[in-house]
Design a protein around this motif. Structure first.
Motif, PDB file in Angstrom:
ATOM      1  N   ILE A 181       0.845  -1.189   0.000  1.00 17.06           N
ATOM      2  CA  ILE A 181       0.000   0.000   0.000  1.00 17.06           C
ATOM      3  C   ILE A 181       0.883   1.242   0.000  1.00 17.06           C
ATOM      4  O   ILE A 181       1.794   1.376   0.830  1.00 17.06           O
ATOM      5  CB  ILE A 181      -0.937   0.022   1.229  1.00 17.06           C
ATOM      6  N   HIS A 182       0.609   2.148  -0.934  1.00 20.64           N
ATOM      7  CA  HIS A 182       1.341   3.417  -0.992  1.00 20.64           C
ATOM      8  C   HIS A 182       0.507   4.473  -0.262  1.00 20.64           C
ATOM      9  O   HIS A 182      -0.578   4.824  -0.697  1.00 20.64           O
ATOM     10  CB  HIS A 182       1.572   3.844  -2.439  1.00 20.64           C
ATOM     11  N   GLU A 183       1.010   4.972   0.844  1.00 23.47           N
ATOM     12  CA  GLU A 183       0.237   5.888   1.678  1.00 23.47           C
ATOM     13  C   GLU A 183       0.462   7.339   1.260  1.00 23.47           C
ATOM     14  O   GLU A 183       1.599   7.811   1.213  1.00 23.47           O
ATOM     15  CB  GLU A 183       0.605   5.704   3.150  1.00 23.47           C
ATOM     16  N   HIS A 184      -0.662   8.032   0.980  1.00 22.34           N
ATOM     17  CA  HIS A 184      -0.620   9.455   0.659  1.00 22.34           C
ATOM     18  C   HIS A 184      -1.045  10.267   1.885  1.00 22.34           C
ATOM     19  O   HIS A 184      -1.327   9.707   2.954  1.00 22.34           O
ATOM     20  CB  HIS A 184      -1.540   9.763  -0.523  1.00 22.34           C
ATOM     21  N   CYS A 185      -1.104  11.560   1.717  1.00 25.15           N
ATOM     22  CA  CYS A 185      -1.477  12.462   2.802  1.00 25.15           C
ATOM     23  C   CYS A 185      -2.906  12.163   3.270  1.00 25.15           C
ATOM     24  O   CYS A 185      -3.823  12.038   2.447  1.00 25.15           O
ATOM     25  CB  CYS A 185      -1.381  13.899   2.309  1.00 25.15           C
ATOM     26  N   PRO A 186      -3.156  12.054   4.580  1.00 27.73           N
ATOM     27  CA  PRO A 186      -4.519  11.824   5.070  1.00 27.73           C
ATOM     28  C   PRO A 186      -5.409  13.040   4.795  1.00 27.73           C
ATOM     29  O   PRO A 186      -4.909  14.168   4.714  1.00 27.73           O
ATOM     30  CB  PRO A 186      -4.328  11.585   6.572  1.00 27.73           C
ATOM     31  N   PRO A 187      -6.717  12.832   4.650  1.00 29.45           N
ATOM     32  CA  PRO A 187      -7.634  13.922   4.269  1.00 29.45           C
ATOM     33  C   PRO A 187      -7.546  15.144   5.172  1.00 29.45           C
ATOM     34  O   PRO A 187      -7.583  16.283   4.682  1.00 29.45           O
ATOM     35  CB  PRO A 187      -9.007  13.256   4.347  1.00 29.45           C
ATOM     36  N   GLU A 188      -7.411  14.939   6.479  1.00 34.68           N
ATOM     37  CA  GLU A 188      -7.432  16.072   7.414  1.00 34.68           C
ATOM     38  C   GLU A 188      -6.184  16.954   7.300  1.00 34.68           C
ATOM     39  O   GLU A 188      -6.163  18.070   7.837  1.00 34.68           O
ATOM     40  CB  GLU A 188      -7.590  15.568   8.851  1.00 34.68           C
ATOM     41  N   GLN A 189      -5.151  16.504   6.590  1.00 30.05           N
ATOM     42  CA  GLN A 189      -3.933  17.302   6.461  1.00 30.05           C
ATOM     43  C   GLN A 189      -3.735  17.879   5.061  1.00 30.05           C
ATOM     44  O   GLN A 189      -2.755  18.583   4.806  1.00 30.05           O
ATOM     45  CB  GLN A 189      -2.712  16.440   6.824  1.00 30.05           C
ATOM     46  N   VAL A 190      -4.672  17.584   4.161  1.00 34.53           N
ATOM     47  CA  VAL A 190      -4.514  18.010   2.765  1.00 34.53           C
ATOM     48  C   VAL A 190      -4.448  19.526   2.638  1.00 34.53           C
ATOM     49  O   VAL A 190      -3.581  20.082   1.947  1.00 34.53           O
ATOM     50  CB  VAL A 190      -5.657  17.443   1.890  1.00 34.53           C
ATOM     51  N   ALA A 191      -5.371  20.237   3.285  1.00 35.56           N
ATOM     52  CA  ALA A 191      -5.431  21.697   3.131  1.00 35.56           C
ATOM     53  C   ALA A 191      -4.118  22.353   3.545  1.00 35.56           C
ATOM     54  O   ALA A 191      -3.580  23.221   2.827  1.00 35.56           O
ATOM     55  CB  ALA A 191      -6.597  22.261   3.942  1.00 35.56           C
ATOM     56  N   SER A 192      -3.579  21.962   4.684  1.00 30.95           N
ATOM     57  CA  SER A 192      -2.330  22.563   5.149  1.00 30.95           C
ATOM     58  C   SER A 192      -1.150  22.174   4.259  1.00 30.95           C
ATOM     59  O   SER A 192      -0.255  22.992   3.992  1.00 30.95           O
ATOM     60  CB  SER A 192      -2.050  22.152   6.600  1.00 30.95           C
ATOM     61  N   GLU A 193      -1.141  20.931   3.788  1.00 35.17           N
ATOM     62  CA  GLU A 193      -0.061  20.492   2.902  1.00 35.17           C
ATOM     63  C   GLU A 193      -0.103  21.230   1.568  1.00 35.17           C
ATOM     64  O   GLU A 193       0.945  21.577   1.002  1.00 35.17           O
ATOM     65  CB  GLU A 193      -0.137  18.980   2.682  1.00 35.17           C
ATOM     66  N   MET A 194      -1.290  21.488   1.060  1.00 38.00           N
ATOM     67  CA  MET A 194      -1.413  22.234  -0.198  1.00 38.00           C
ATOM     68  C   MET A 194      -0.984  23.682  -0.012  1.00 38.00           C
ATOM     69  O   MET A 194      -0.374  24.285  -0.903  1.00 38.00           O
ATOM     70  CB  MET A 194      -2.835  22.153  -0.729  1.00 38.00           C
ATOM     71  N   ASP A 195      -1.296  24.274   1.147  1.00 37.54           N
ATOM     72  CA  ASP A 195      -0.820  25.632   1.441  1.00 37.54           C
ATOM     73  C   ASP A 195       0.700  25.664   1.463  1.00 37.54           C
ATOM     74  O   ASP A 195       1.327  26.591   0.924  1.00 37.54           O
ATOM     75  CB  ASP A 195      -1.368  26.100   2.794  1.00 37.54           C
ATOM     76  N   ASN A 196       1.309  24.652   2.069  1.00 42.21           N
ATOM     77  CA  ASN A 196       2.774  24.574   2.085  1.00 42.21           C
ATOM     78  C   ASN A 196       3.330  24.421   0.676  1.00 42.21           C
ATOM     79  O   ASN A 196       4.354  25.033   0.326  1.00 42.21           O
ATOM     80  CB  ASN A 196       3.226  23.396   2.946  1.00 42.21           C
ATOM     81  N   LEU A 197       2.674  23.587  -0.117  1.00 38.57           N
ATOM     82  CA  LEU A 197       3.134  23.352  -1.489  1.00 38.57           C
ATOM     83  C   LEU A 197       3.150  24.656  -2.281  1.00 38.57           C
ATOM     84  O   LEU A 197       4.130  24.963  -2.978  1.00 38.57           O
ATOM     85  CB  LEU A 197       2.219  22.332  -2.175  1.00 38.57           C
ATOM     86  N   ILE A 198       2.101  25.426  -2.183  1.00 33.88           N
ATOM     87  CA  ILE A 198       2.007  26.697  -2.911  1.00 33.88           C
ATOM     88  C   ILE A 198       3.070  27.676  -2.410  1.00 33.88           C
ATOM     89  O   ILE A 198       3.720  28.377  -3.192  1.00 33.88           O
ATOM     90  CB  ILE A 198       0.600  27.296  -2.764  1.00 33.88           C
ATOM     91  N   SER A 199       3.261  27.715  -1.087  1.00 33.26           N
ATOM     92  CA  SER A 199       4.263  28.615  -0.516  1.00 33.26           C
ATOM     93  C   SER A 199       5.661  28.256  -1.001  1.00 33.26           C
ATOM     94  O   SER A 199       6.446  29.133  -1.393  1.00 33.26           O
ATOM     95  CB  SER A 199       4.194  28.540   1.013  1.00 33.26           C
ATOM     96  N   TRP A 200       5.983  26.958  -0.990  1.00 36.44           N
ATOM     97  CA  TRP A 200       7.303  26.526  -1.459  1.00 36.44           C
ATOM     98  C   TRP A 200       7.486  26.808  -2.952  1.00 36.44           C
ATOM     99  O   TRP A 200       8.571  27.205  -3.391  1.00 36.44           O
ATOM    100  CB  TRP A 200       7.493  25.033  -1.183  1.00 36.44           C
ATOM    101  N   HIS A 201       6.433  26.587  -3.725  1.00 34.55           N
ATOM    102  CA  HIS A 201       6.511  26.840  -5.166  1.00 34.55           C
ATOM    103  C   HIS A 201       6.810  28.314  -5.440  1.00 34.55           C
ATOM    104  O   HIS A 201       7.619  28.644  -6.317  1.00 34.55           O
ATOM    105  CB  HIS A 201       5.203  26.422  -5.829  1.00 34.55           C
ATOM    106  N   ARG A 202       6.170  29.203  -4.690  1.00 33.36           N
ATOM    107  CA  ARG A 202       6.426  30.642  -4.882  1.00 33.36           C
ATOM    108  C   ARG A 202       7.856  30.992  -4.499  1.00 33.36           C
ATOM    109  O   ARG A 202       8.493  31.823  -5.157  1.00 33.36           O
ATOM    110  CB  ARG A 202       5.427  31.448  -4.047  1.00 33.36           C
ATOM    111  N   GLN A 203       8.365  30.366  -3.452  1.00 29.32           N
ATOM    112  CA  GLN A 203       9.757  30.601  -3.083  1.00 29.32           C
ATOM    113  C   GLN A 203      10.697  30.133  -4.192  1.00 29.32           C
ATOM    114  O   GLN A 203      11.696  30.804  -4.501  1.00 29.32           O
ATOM    115  CB  GLN A 203      10.084  29.864  -1.777  1.00 29.32           C
ATOM    116  N   HIS A 204      10.388  28.987  -4.785  1.00 31.66           N
ATOM    117  CA  HIS A 204      11.207  28.475  -5.884  1.00 31.66           C
ATOM    118  C   HIS A 204      11.192  29.423  -7.079  1.00 31.66           C
ATOM    119  O   HIS A 204      12.214  29.621  -7.749  1.00 31.66           O
ATOM    120  CB  HIS A 204      10.708  27.096  -6.308  1.00 31.66           C
ATOM    121  N   GLN A 205      10.017  30.011  -7.355  1.00 29.37           N
ATOM    122  CA  GLN A 205       9.933  30.972  -8.459  1.00 29.37           C
ATOM    123  C   GLN A 205      10.802  32.189  -8.192  1.00 29.37           C
ATOM    124  O   GLN A 205      11.477  32.695  -9.093  1.00 29.37           O
ATOM    125  CB  GLN A 205       8.474  31.390  -8.669  1.00 29.37           C
ATOM    126  N   GLU A 206      10.770  32.670  -6.952  1.00 25.99           N
ATOM    127  CA  GLU A 206      11.598  33.829  -6.590  1.00 25.99           C
ATOM    128  C   GLU A 206      13.082  33.500  -6.695  1.00 25.99           C
ATOM    129  O   GLU A 206      13.892  34.360  -7.049  1.00 25.99           O
ATOM    130  CB  GLU A 206      11.256  34.283  -5.170  1.00 25.99           C
TER     131      GLU A 206
END
Length: 362
Positions: free
Chosen positions: A46-71
């Motif tokens: 079984i390949h375990e992904h992010c649990p549902p209750e943590q998706v929103a915060s993980e996506m916020d982190n993903l967007i924040s990191w992506h913007r840092q990478h762009q800068e």
């Protein structure tokens, strides 16, 4: 994006843990998943992904990191691979995560002025293997795959036929005479460009011949005391062009692997390094036109293949493999010094890959 990509998909599969039964359930479009969606691999793990209750915060982190990478000006091929993989690790949607991930990678490329990510069915195994390698902490195979597809897209764009490019330059009948005059002027300029790039081709041809001759001699010295029966030699065609049509099949197959059209009718020159030891291995270099129209742009491709003897006594090529991720491109606008430096580096890499190909057949 998820809503658009799944607009024609009504349901998705779900597993009932208690019974192991798979059923169809309504697909939730454009919202984060509400249940776990951990897939089972082919090996039963079984390949375990992010649990549902943590998706929103993980996506916020993903967007924040992506913007840092762009800068920080992270290269597009690196950022596209990272964003794609990190998104698939989160797996935020009930279904359709792979489609969204590939679109996100395409957006990174488009923002950089490059091409959308395009992966064929033939690359599915390589793609999935690269994702698994990324899961283990090695992102380089995914970066290399994305880079290869971008290189091929750029090559295809350079090879667009003049007819296609001219679709946006149609004139009214009233100025047809002027257009024809301009066309004649351009044709003279085009001939000058072709003459110049062919001069470059002759220069690179001599460099390649010298390198192949040296390589043949090095191979002979290395194995002459180990093997009794072998032969290593270079082959060049007559300079009158009488054999310029040779090796059409090998050149076409190599171009197909690299994703472009090889035009050997407008211009073609070639050379071979033949190694006869147990089997006959050929390294072929081909100088030819990129695309259907000849506008002063040439390439050099490199491939290796085995030469098999048929029952009738004829020879036929087999196991043709390109020796580089893209052909060496050059044009009339190149500067000679930089052109030679680029070609020597490309040629050396191709020949090393060719020797590895020969080694694998021993």
């Amino acid at each position: 994006m998820h809503q658009v990509l799944t607009q024609n998909q009504e349901t998705t599969e779900a597993l009932i843990p208690a019974t192991g039964e798979t059923i169809d359930v309504p697909l939730i479009r454009g919202e984060w998943k509400r249940q776990v969606n951990n897939p089972m691999r082919s090996d039963g793990l079984i390949h375990e992904h992010c649990p549902p209750e943590q998706v929103a915060s993980e996506m916020d982190n993903l967007i924040s990191w992506h913007r840092q990478h762009q800068e920080n000006k992270i290269p597009p091929e690196v950022e596209a691979a990272w964003l794609h993989h990190r998104f698939t690790q989160i797996h935020p949607f009930q279904d359709g995560n792979g489609r969204v991930a590939r679109c996100l990678a395409s957006l990174v490329f488009l923002q950089a002025g490059w091409f959308p990510l395009s992966l064929t069915r033939d690359e599915r195994v390589v793609y999935l293997d690269a994702l698994e390698r990324a899961d283990r902490g090695d992102l380089s195979p995914l970066i290399q795959l994305f880079s290869k597809r971008q290189k091929q897209a750029f090559i295809r764009s350079l090879g667009l036929s003049e007819q296609v490019l001219a679709e946006g330059r149609r004139t009214q009948i009233a100025i047809a005479a002027i257009a024809e005059k301009l066309k004649q002027n351009q044709s003279a300029t085009r001939q000058d460009r072709c003459n110049k790039v062919e001069g470059f081709a002759n220069l690179l041809y001599e460099i390649a011949i010298e390198r192949l001759d040296k390589l043949a001699e090095d191979i002979k010295v290395s194995i002459e005391e180990l093997v009794n029966e072998f032969d290593v030699f270079t082959v060049v065609p007559p300079r009158d062009g009488s054999k310029s049509y040779y090796h059409r099949f090998q050149v076409a197959q190599t171009a197909k692997q690299l994703g472009y059209f090889a035009n050997i009718h407008a211009y073609h020159d070639w050379m071979q390094l033949a190694i006869d030891l147990q089997t006959s291995t050929i390294i072929l270099l081909s100088f030819h036109v990129l695309g259907h129209e000849y506008r002063g742009l040439l390439v050099c491709s490199a491939c290796a293949y085995h030469k098999d003897v048929t029952e009738e006594g004829d020879t036929s090529p087999s196991d043709i493999q390109a020796l580089s991720e893209s052909p060496f491109q050059f044009s009339y606008a190149d500067e000679e010094h930089h052109l030679i430096e680029r070609f020597r580096g490309w040629l050396e890499d191709a020949l090393v890959t060719g020797l590895e190909y020969w080694n694998s057949s021993l």
